[in-house]
Design an enzyme around this catalytic site. Structure first.
Site, PDB file in Angstrom:
ATOM      1  N   GLU A 138       5.085  -4.430  12.138  1.00  0.00           N
ATOM      2  CA  GLU A 138       3.753  -3.576  11.585  1.00  0.00           C
ATOM      3  C   GLU A 138       2.425  -4.260  10.947  1.00  0.00           C
ATOM      4  OE1 GLU A 138       4.533   0.095  12.295  1.00  0.00           O
ATOM      5  OE2 GLU A 138       5.598  -0.404  13.506  1.00  0.00           O
ATOM      6  N   ASN A 182       1.223  -1.182   0.387  1.00  0.00           N
ATOM      7  CA  ASN A 182      -0.073   0.560  -0.290  1.00  0.00           C
ATOM      8  C   ASN A 182       1.251   1.207   0.344  1.00  0.00           C
ATOM      9  OD1 ASN A 182       0.591  -1.210   2.362  1.00  0.00           O
ATOM     10  ND2 ASN A 182      -1.262   0.434   3.787  1.00  0.00           N
ATOM     11  N   CYS A 200      -3.147   1.933   6.378  1.00  0.00           N
ATOM     12  CA  CYS A 200      -2.703   0.980   7.437  1.00  0.00           C
ATOM     13  C   CYS A 200      -3.605   2.007   8.508  1.00  0.00           C
ATOM     14  CB  CYS A 200      -1.308   0.210   8.036  1.00  0.00           C
ATOM     15  SG  CYS A 200      -0.239   1.631   8.540  1.00  0.00           S
ATOM     16  N   GLY A 229       2.457  -5.623   7.017  1.00  0.00           N
ATOM     17  CA  GLY A 229       0.951  -6.775   6.764  1.00  0.00           C
ATOM     18  C   GLY A 229       0.260  -6.421   7.097  1.00  0.00           C
ATOM     19  N   SER A 230      -0.961  -7.508   7.155  1.00  0.00           N
ATOM     20  CA  SER A 230      -1.716  -7.627   7.529  1.00  0.00           C
ATOM     21  C   SER A 230      -1.613  -8.891   8.712  1.00  0.00           C
ATOM     22  CB  SER A 230      -2.895  -8.454   6.647  1.00  0.00           C
ATOM     23  OG  SER A 230      -2.322  -9.504   6.401  1.00  0.00           O
ATOM     24  N   GLU A 267     -10.423  -5.185   8.707  1.00  0.00           N
ATOM     25  CA  GLU A 267     -10.155  -4.020   8.623  1.00  0.00           C
ATOM     26  C   GLU A 267     -10.589  -4.016   7.399  1.00  0.00           C
ATOM     27  OE1 GLU A 267      -5.827  -4.084   8.397  1.00  0.00           O
ATOM     28  OE2 GLU A 267      -6.243  -2.085   7.843  1.00  0.00           O
TER      29      GLU A 267
HETATM   30  P1  NAD Z   1       0.192  -8.861   3.032  1.00  0.00           P
HETATM   31  O1  NAD Z   1       0.128  -9.135   4.116  1.00  0.00           O
HETATM   32  O2  NAD Z   1      -0.980  -9.830   2.548  1.00  0.00           O
HETATM   33  O3  NAD Z   1       1.347  -8.787   2.871  1.00  0.00           O
HETATM   34  C1  NAD Z   1       2.598  -8.174   3.260  1.00  0.00           C
HETATM   35  C2  NAD Z   1       3.963  -8.962   2.756  1.00  0.00           C
HETATM   36  O4  NAD Z   1       3.319 -10.225   3.253  1.00  0.00           O
HETATM   37  C3  NAD Z   1       3.715  -9.092   1.428  1.00  0.00           C
HETATM   38  O5  NAD Z   1       5.393  -9.404   0.994  1.00  0.00           O
HETATM   39  C4  NAD Z   1       3.099 -10.821   0.971  1.00  0.00           C
HETATM   40  O6  NAD Z   1       4.745 -11.462  -0.123  1.00  0.00           O
HETATM   41  C5  NAD Z   1       3.726 -11.194   2.324  1.00  0.00           C
HETATM   42  N1  NAD Z   1       2.832 -12.217   2.087  1.00  0.00           N
HETATM   43  C6  NAD Z   1       1.701 -12.600   2.082  1.00  0.00           C
HETATM   44  N2  NAD Z   1       1.208 -14.041   2.450  1.00  0.00           N
HETATM   45  C7  NAD Z   1       2.392 -14.105   3.111  1.00  0.00           C
HETATM   46  C8  NAD Z   1       2.210 -14.909   3.596  1.00  0.00           C
HETATM   47  N3  NAD Z   1       1.156 -16.818   3.813  1.00  0.00           N
HETATM   48  N4  NAD Z   1       3.710 -16.069   4.135  1.00  0.00           N
HETATM   49  C9  NAD Z   1       4.365 -15.122   4.227  1.00  0.00           C
HETATM   50  N5  NAD Z   1       4.330 -14.143   3.827  1.00  0.00           N
HETATM   51  C10 NAD Z   1       2.807 -13.679   3.051  1.00  0.00           C
HETATM   52  O7  NAD Z   1      -0.554  -7.719   3.940  1.00  0.00           O
HETATM   53  P2  NAD Z   1      -0.867  -5.943   2.203  1.00  0.00           P
HETATM   54  O8  NAD Z   1      -2.081  -6.901   1.990  1.00  0.00           O
HETATM   55  O9  NAD Z   1       0.427  -6.102   1.814  1.00  0.00           O
HETATM   56  O10 NAD Z   1      -1.058  -4.969   2.893  1.00  0.00           O
HETATM   57  C11 NAD Z   1      -2.322  -5.017   3.635  1.00  0.00           C
HETATM   58  C12 NAD Z   1      -1.977  -5.345   5.291  1.00  0.00           C
HETATM   59  O11 NAD Z   1      -1.462  -4.364   6.262  1.00  0.00           O
HETATM   60  C13 NAD Z   1      -3.287  -4.208   6.250  1.00  0.00           C
HETATM   61  O12 NAD Z   1      -3.825  -4.882   7.085  1.00  0.00           O
HETATM   62  C14 NAD Z   1      -2.952  -2.393   6.680  1.00  0.00           C
HETATM   63  O13 NAD Z   1      -3.365  -2.541   7.736  1.00  0.00           O
HETATM   64  C15 NAD Z   1      -1.382  -3.421   6.914  1.00  0.00           C
HETATM   65  N6  NAD Z   1      -0.163  -2.037   7.056  1.00  0.00           N
HETATM   66  C16 NAD Z   1       0.858  -1.729   8.093  1.00  0.00           C
HETATM   67  C17 NAD Z   1       0.983  -0.827   8.220  1.00  0.00           C
HETATM   68  C18 NAD Z   1       2.102  -0.252   9.652  1.00  0.00           C
HETATM   69  O14 NAD Z   1       2.645   0.521   9.430  1.00  0.00           O
HETATM   70  N7  NAD Z   1       1.183  -0.709  10.818  1.00  0.00           N
HETATM   71  C19 NAD Z   1       1.477  -0.293   6.734  1.00  0.00           C
HETATM   72  C20 NAD Z   1       1.005  -0.926   5.761  1.00  0.00           C
HETATM   73  C21 NAD Z   1      -0.046  -1.773   5.729  1.00  0.00           C
END
Ligand code: NAD
Length: 458
Positions: A209, A114, A243, A187-188, A333
């Site tokens: 995060e 994002n 996020c 990430g999530s 979310e």
């Molecule tokens: P995501 O968790 O799907 O992916 C994040 C990363 O993890 C990517 O690089 C992806 O390739 C990897 N990934 C995905 N599935 C995986 C798995 N099963 N095993 C290992 N790695 C895996 O998140 P997203 O869709 O890219 O981002 C959105 C989420 O991130 C939202 O929930 C948002 O709130 C959160 N976010 C948090 C912050 C923060 O600073 N706290 C910032 C940005 C986004």
């Protein structure tokens, strides 16, 4: 891409002690900055191709922040990395005591899509500033930005120092199977749990995060036009895919209708009557997420927007009046340009809503009532937040940024980022000119004196 072999190279390089040289670190950060500055337009072009993000948003929410963090690290690295002297205690006296900032070693950074540039490069540069070697895995969903990240890192760093490995879940899984000295994941929440589990296997320290449902409370003392303008901005920046965006509003019931009208007016001011034609309104990252958001609109009362176009990943800025807490919209979310507006008449109503969810990443209060603001800040645990404006706490590097509970573990930004990637090694250097006998056996008759000493010197 042979991941174990890259890791082996990085471990061997770390052992040479080269990355512990502070001048070397400053030089490489300067090179990184130079490279990023020279690719500024390419970065905006990549954002545009990935999800129609404008250069303005690209600057304010990614490029500009990365450059500020680089400048800060370059300017302060010498003082940040100096051992910090602390006062001895009764147990160490006579001694000189220091905290050394020591790199962990080989760090893995996993980034989301994002804010694809910021959330890959900011942790990476602070890990480098702290003297680590780094492997970055950018998101597979922002292909143009991720490719550019790889190119930038490759043109500045030897692979043994820092490298970017692109790929989706299989690559991320293989990376997580390795033993790292630190893992920084953004990430999530569900993937955060996978990362935490993989890290636990090797007892690797982590920063997570994550996300969650961040509430935005609006009372009846506030200037509604200004509140609406700021909430609409914070919600719709990056197409709502932030996020720390206000996930939902809890408005004092008497102002709810006026707030909705003010929000509509501000959305039109920003993006016109048809946001699909605005060059400033980003798209949803992919069809899967577009469909996920459309499903959230089932059985809710849409009072503005609601239009979508799946093939072009467009969802209009949308306002939803008082959805049920059981609706899909209020379960997870949202992470898109849909804003539910709930209401309260007293603080119990607020509590019934907020307590329904895990500790949020952010919380916002719009109010002029100091007692009300203080009560909210005191009653709820959340990562961080702001009063009378969303998102802005993210922009002050003096404020550590991170979640709590299910919204994350650890924090970074500015010096907090440097500290995150440094082990704080405590060293007490004992003097030899004085060796009080009280601690040595035989202990008979010494306990009273020991107690007095603890009391005197605390
Ligand atoms: P995501 O968790 O799907 O992916 C994040 C990363 O993890 C990517 O690089 C992806 O390739 C990897 N990934 C995905 N599935 C995986 C798995 N099963 N095993 C290992 N790695 C895996 O998140 P997203 O869709 O890219 O981002 C959105 C989420 O991130 C939202 O929930 C948002 O709130 C959160 N976010 C948090 C912050 C923060 O600073 N706290 C910032 C940005 C986004």
């Amino acid at each position: 891409m042979n991941i174990p072999s890259i890791l082996k190279q990085q471990r061997a390089y770390f052992k040479t002690q080269q990355t512990k040289n502070v001048s070397f670190r400053i030089d490489i950060l300067k090179k990184l900055k130079q490279e990023i500055v020279s690719r500024e337009q390419d970065i905006y072009d990549a954002f545009k191709k990935d999800f129609n993000k404008s250069a303005f948003e690209g600057f304010i929410s990614e490029y500009g922040l990365v450059i500020s963090e680089l400048d800060l690290a370059i300017k302060n690295l010498k003082s940040w990395s100096k051992p910090k002297r602390v006062t001895p205690s009764i147990l160490t006296f006579p001694s000189t005591d220091y905290i050394y900032k020591e790199p962990y070693g080989t760090v893995l950074v996993i980034a989301p899509w994002n804010y694809p540039f910021l959330l890959a490069i900011d942790p990476m540069l602070m890990a480098i500033a702290a003297g680590n070697t780094v492997v970055v895995k950018p998101s597979e969903l922002t292909v143009h930005t991720s490719k550019l990240i790889t190119e930038i890192i490759k043109s500045v760093f030897e692979t043994e120092h820092a490298t970017s490995i692109e790929g989706g879940i299989p690559i991320a899984t293989e990376l997580l199977e390795q033993k790292w000295d630190y893992i920084f994941f953004t990430g999530s929440v569900p993937v955060g749990k996978i990362v935490a589990k993989a890290a636990a296997k090797h007892l690797t320290p982590v920063t997570l995060e994550l996300g969650g449902k961040s509430p935005c409370i609006v009372d009846d003392t506030i200037n509604l036009k200004l509140a609406a303008k700021r909430i609409a901005w914070g919600k719709l920046l990056n197409g709502g895919q932030t996020c720390i965006a206000p996930d939902y509003v809890i408005a004092e019931s008497s102002i709810k209708d006026k707030l909705i009208e003010a929000l509509k007016a501000e959305i039109i001011n920003a993006y016109g009557d048809n946001p699909r034609e605005s060059g400033d309104f980003p798209r949803i990252i992919n069809e899967r997420n577009t469909k996920r958001l459309i499903e959230m609109l089932d059985d809710v009362n849409i009072v503005y927007g609601g239009e979508y176009h799946i093939e072009s990943c467009y969802i209009a800025p949308t306002l939803v009046d008082h959805p049920s807490l059981d609706s899909k919209l209020m379960q997870d979310e949202i992470f898109g340009p849909i804003l539910p507006i709930l209401t309260y008449t007293n603080e119990t109503d607020i509590d019934n809503i907020i307590s329904n969810y895990d500790k949020p990443l952010s919380l916002y209060v719009f109010s002029k009532d100091k007692a009300f603001i203080d009560a909210i800040l005191k009653n709820y645990s959340f990562g961080g937040g702001a009063i009378n404006d969303p998102l802005i706490h993210f922009g002050n590097h003096r404020l550590p940024f991170g979640g709590v509970g299910a919204s994350g573990i650890g924090a970074y930004h500015g010096k907090h980022g440097f500290d995150t990637f440094s082990h704080h090694k405590s060293i007490s250097k004992r003097g030899t000119w004085f060796d009080p006998p009280v601690r040595y056996a035989p202990y008979k008759g010494k306990l009273g004196l020991l107690k007095k000493m603890f009391k005197w010197f605390g």
